[in-house]
Design a protein around this motif. Structure first.
Motif, mmCIF file in Angstrom:
data_model
loop_
_atom_site.group_PDB
_atom_site.id
_atom_site.type_symbol
_atom_site.label_atom_id
_atom_site.label_comp_id
_atom_site.label_asym_id
_atom_site.label_seq_id
_atom_site.Cartn_x
_atom_site.Cartn_y
_atom_site.Cartn_z
ATOM 1 N N GLU A 1 96.203 67.155 29.471
ATOM 2 C CA GLU A 1 95.092 67.858 28.705
ATOM 3 C C GLU A 1 93.956 67.956 29.578
ATOM 4 O OE1 GLU A 1 94.950 69.078 25.644
ATOM 5 O OE2 GLU A 1 97.164 69.103 25.830
ATOM 6 N N GLN A 2 94.017 67.414 30.738
ATOM 7 C CA GLN A 2 92.689 67.330 31.458
ATOM 8 C C GLN A 2 92.062 68.548 31.829
ATOM 9 O OE1 GLN A 2 93.335 65.721 35.526
ATOM 10 N NE2 GLN A 2 91.482 64.335 35.368
ATOM 11 N N SER B 1 89.948 65.561 28.514
ATOM 12 C CA SER B 1 90.400 66.821 27.465
ATOM 13 C C SER B 1 89.264 67.601 27.318
ATOM 14 C CB SER B 1 90.750 66.103 26.375
ATOM 15 O OG SER B 1 89.877 65.589 25.634
ATOM 16 N N ARG C 1 91.857 74.413 33.857
ATOM 17 C CA ARG C 1 92.909 73.368 34.148
ATOM 18 C C ARG C 1 93.529 73.623 35.554
ATOM 19 N NH1 ARG C 1 93.713 70.932 29.375
ATOM 20 N NH2 ARG C 1 93.746 72.381 27.538
#
Length: 111
Positions: free
Chosen positions: A13-14, A71, A104
């Motif tokens: 989720e980073q 996130s 992302r």
């Protein structure tokens, strides 16, 4: 010389904020200092903060902030804090323009 490792989670989720500031060359160092100070004083204790890397262009006209968060939600929560809003205003006042983009990481290569 400091060694920098970018912590990249290509499957989770980073998220990464890539913010490119355009700046007058005589204000580049001031903007880098402001971003560095805010990172140390405002962001490093945030539970969703992962890392930040500041880059100064060799021609003096750009500063790139590469900051990672656990996130999208953690980044959004940080943005709602008054001290973060104050930091954003300070950096914006030093820059001619800025272009924040949330991304992302999809691939990382190391030597």
């Amino acid at each position: 010389m400091a060694t920098t490792t970018i912590a990249a989670d290509t499957d989770g989720e980073q998220v990464t904020l890539v913010n490119v500031f355009t700046v007058a060359p005589e204000r580049q160092a001031e903007l880098v200092d402001a971003l560095d100070r805010a990172t140390r004083e405002v962001f490093v204790d945030d539970p969703g903060f992962v890392s930040a890397n500041l880059h100064a262009s060799l021609d003096g006209t750009r500063v790139i902030n590469y900051a990672q968060w656990t996130s999208r939600e953690a980044y959004g929560t940080a943005l709602s804090r008054p001290e973060v809003r104050e930091h954003i205003g300070e950096a914006a006042a030093l820059a001619l323009s800025y272009d924040p983009t949330l991304v992302r990481v999809r691939a990382v290569h190391h030597v």
